[in-house]
Design a protein around this motif. Structure first.
Motif, mmCIF file in Angstrom:
data_model
loop_
_atom_site.group_PDB
_atom_site.id
_atom_site.type_symbol
_atom_site.label_atom_id
_atom_site.label_comp_id
_atom_site.label_asym_id
_atom_site.label_seq_id
_atom_site.Cartn_x
_atom_site.Cartn_y
_atom_site.Cartn_z
ATOM 1 N N LEU A 3 -13.664 -3.292 -7.852
ATOM 2 C CA LEU A 3 -12.299 -2.083 -7.273
ATOM 3 C C LEU A 3 -11.659 -1.753 -6.223
ATOM 4 O O LEU A 3 -10.847 -1.754 -5.053
ATOM 5 N N GLU A 4 -12.913 -0.442 -6.164
ATOM 6 C CA GLU A 4 -13.457 0.122 -4.715
ATOM 7 C C GLU A 4 -13.708 -0.360 -3.215
ATOM 8 O O GLU A 4 -12.602 -0.333 -2.216
ATOM 9 N N THR A 31 1.843 -0.276 -9.214
ATOM 10 C CA THR A 31 -0.120 -0.507 -9.668
ATOM 11 C C THR A 31 -0.360 -1.224 -10.484
ATOM 12 O O THR A 31 -1.946 -1.925 -10.035
ATOM 13 N N SER A 36 -5.216 -8.773 -8.807
ATOM 14 C CA SER A 36 -6.619 -8.563 -8.047
ATOM 15 C C SER A 36 -7.207 -9.397 -9.044
ATOM 16 O O SER A 36 -8.348 -9.874 -8.448
ATOM 17 N N TYR A 62 -9.336 0.298 -3.847
ATOM 18 C CA TYR A 62 -8.117 0.875 -4.359
ATOM 19 C C TYR A 62 -9.302 2.132 -5.427
ATOM 20 O O TYR A 62 -10.636 1.959 -4.966
ATOM 21 N N SER A 63 -8.702 3.607 -5.957
ATOM 22 C CA SER A 63 -9.416 4.340 -6.034
ATOM 23 C C SER A 63 -9.794 4.781 -7.696
ATOM 24 O O SER A 63 -8.402 4.322 -8.074
ATOM 25 N N LEU A 75 1.321 1.405 -3.443
ATOM 26 C CA LEU A 75 0.371 2.356 -4.331
ATOM 27 C C LEU A 75 0.949 3.366 -4.534
ATOM 28 O O LEU A 75 0.317 4.915 -4.593
ATOM 29 N N ILE A 103 -6.200 5.360 -12.382
ATOM 30 C CA ILE A 103 -6.685 4.479 -12.474
ATOM 31 C C ILE A 103 -8.734 4.701 -13.151
ATOM 32 O O ILE A 103 -9.298 4.795 -12.356
ATOM 33 N N GLN A 154 0.167 -1.193 0.219
ATOM 34 C CA GLN A 154 0.027 -0.172 -0.432
ATOM 35 C C GLN A 154 0.923 1.387 0.109
ATOM 36 O O GLN A 154 0.384 2.288 -0.768
ATOM 37 N N LEU A 166 -2.873 -4.275 -9.657
ATOM 38 C CA LEU A 166 -4.114 -4.891 -10.259
ATOM 39 C C LEU A 166 -4.268 -5.826 -11.152
ATOM 40 O O LEU A 166 -5.417 -6.553 -10.517
#
Length: 501
Positions: free
Chosen positions: A428-429, A460, A467, A433-434, A402, A409, A399, A464
């Motif tokens: 994703l949120e 990043t 994930s 993630y933002s 990131l 994104i 984190q 992603l």
């Protein structure tokens, strides 16, 4: 030829394919399983490991012995000269305007980031591909058309595969600054100790601080003969973008235009080679390196299929006769046996592919007018670490990285599925993630989800991809200006299953 003799040749050819195709070491284990299956069917077949050891090393164990040989890797042996019976053509790099000129390169001691301590059990192998055809009566020396580093770590049970662009501007020990693909040429031409491969290995250490232990040098006859023999009906390959190359070189001094439409194909050897070698896409040499990895993996999958194994065994004598003069290596038999056994225990998810791309270089022009790629050593060393020595980061450490990148994104829907970008944004949120924004691609028939990177946002992009379950070969640098900067997720037909799983 007896079945025992065929198996001897089969194992040697499997190992050659394994090295040429980067990640086909697992075929050695499959060969052992094939022996077990044949034995269960009533055939009398020797264990491949013992057969090869008996055949090549005159170490024939008692037939009642069942112990496998111990795992022993022998890195850091002295390189031997490459066989000087190959030849290559260098395809000119595309021209570009207003490029920065080359600047003096730092020495290895001045490189800004150090590599982790090297595990003495690990081995790094340089794969060199040169463009020689029988129709071309050229005695060399030769530039390399392909350079791939393969790093095997037996302690971590991981494999890293890193493709090097041939226009990378580096310092070649004793020869000054030049493209990296000229190292083999210069070493052979100047009778460098160990020949061209040794100079190429020393060049990698000089510039990146990465010691290379072994090499395998092959020409394209190896590739074509293997594919034509083992996959006479072609190898399945998915083309994901339109390719039109009117200047693809033929086997002499002219051109053989090639063209590929997106879709699924079964490609013969010559078509596969064209698909892997062309640079006629927006990403140029970087895209080509990814297609080479795609083709090698497709070939590996075919060889490891049941039909591929049977064909390989039946064609082993012919293959060995055709291939034995088309490669050179300083790998010892013990190295090959140990690597073959080790790869049977490495999972596909523990094989990491990477390409030195436009995220890690700046296009430029040398003092003599060559179009080159000027390395960003910080970025390349970070890529080497991530590929060969993947760090075990805690959640907090990841984190932190990131947050440091602070990458915008973007999520775009590349399918006909309604609200897929919105649903993925929410998913994703929920993962932390933002998301900057969502949109749709103009052409909404994308099959696979892809991540494009605009700028230096490698942590990043990888997070992603992890994930979303997107493999590393679908993390692509981009300069098409769809977005100004950040990470762009292009959702394919596989995305609904990913976010609902």
């Amino acid at each position: 030829m007896t079945l025992r003799g065929c198996l001897r040749l089969f194992i040697v050819c499997v190992l050659l394919v394994a090295m040429t195709a980067v990640c086909a070491f697992g075929s050695f284990t499959l060969a052992q399983q094939t022996v077990v299956d044949l034995g269960a069917s009533g055939f009398r077949v020797d264990d491949p490991v013992q057969t090869l050891r008996c055949f090549a090393m005159q170490q024939c164990a008692d037939e009642s012995a069942n112990e496998a040989p111990p795992l022993l890797l022998t890195p850091l042996l002295t390189a031997t000269s490459a066989d000087s019976t190959f030849a290559a053509i260098s395809t000119p790099a595309p021209q570009a305007a207003q490029m920065p000129t080359a600047t003096p390169l730092p020495t290895v001691a001045a490189l800004p980031t150090s590599l982790p301590p090297v595990d003495p059990r690990a081995i790094t192998i340089l794969l060199l591909g040169i463009d020689q055809r029988r129709a071309m009566q050229d005695d060399g020396p030769f530039r390399t058309d392909t350079m791939i580093l393969l790093h095997v770590n037996p302690a971590r049970r991981t494999v890293g595969v890193l493709s090097l662009p041939r226009d990378l501007w580096v310092r070649i020990p004793g020869f000054g600054e030049a493209r990296i693909n000229t190292a083999n040429f210069k070493g052979d031409a100047a009778a460098y100790p160990g020949g061209g491969p040794a100079l190429a290995m020393d060049t990698i250490y000089e510039n990146f601080g990465l010691r290379v232990d072994k090499y395998l040098l092959v020409n394209f006859e190896v590739f074509i003969t293997l594919v034509d023999t083992i996959a006479p009906d072609g190898v399945p390959v998915t083309v994901t973008e339109f390719i039109d190359d009117p200047h693809y070189p033929d086997e002499a001094e002219g051109y053989n235009p090639v063209r590929f439409e997106p879709g699924d194909y079964r490609m013969d050897a010559e078509t596969l080679l064209q698909y892997a070698r062309t640079r006629a896409t927006q990403g140029g040499d970087f895209d080509r390196a990814r297609r080479q990895q795609q083709v090698l993996d497709a070939g590996r999958a075919h060889v490891l299929s049941a039909g591929g194994i049977v064909t390989f065994i039946s064609q082993a004598p012919y293959l060995w006769g055709q291939l034995q003069d088309n490669f050179s290596t300083n790998l010892e038999l013990n190295d090959i046996l140990s690597l073959g056994q080790l790869m049977g225990s490495i999972q596909p998810d523990d094989i990491r592919y990477s390409v030195i791309s436009n995220l890690h270089v700046v296009p430029g022009t040398s003092d003599d007018g060559q179009q080159i790629l000027i390395p960003n050593f910080d970025s390349i060393r970070d890529l080497v670490v991530r590929t060969f020595y993947p760090p075990d980061l805690s959640g907090a450490e990841l984190q932190a990285r990131l947050r440091e990148e602070a990458a915008p994104i973007h999520v775009w829907n590349g399918t006909q599925v309604s609200n897929l970008a919105r649903d993925t944004k929410h998913w994703l949120e929920a993962q932390g993630y933002s998301i900057t924004d969502i949109d749709s691609e103009q052409n909404r028939y994308r099959r696979q989800t892809e991540i494009q990177v605009y700028g230096h946002y490698s942590w990043t992009a990888q997070a992603l991809a992890d994930s979303l379950g997107v493999p590393s070969d679908r993390i692509l640098p981009s300069g098409d200006r769809k977005i100004a900067r950040g990470v762009l997720i292009l959702l394919g037909a596989d995305a609904p299953a990913i976010i609902s799983g």
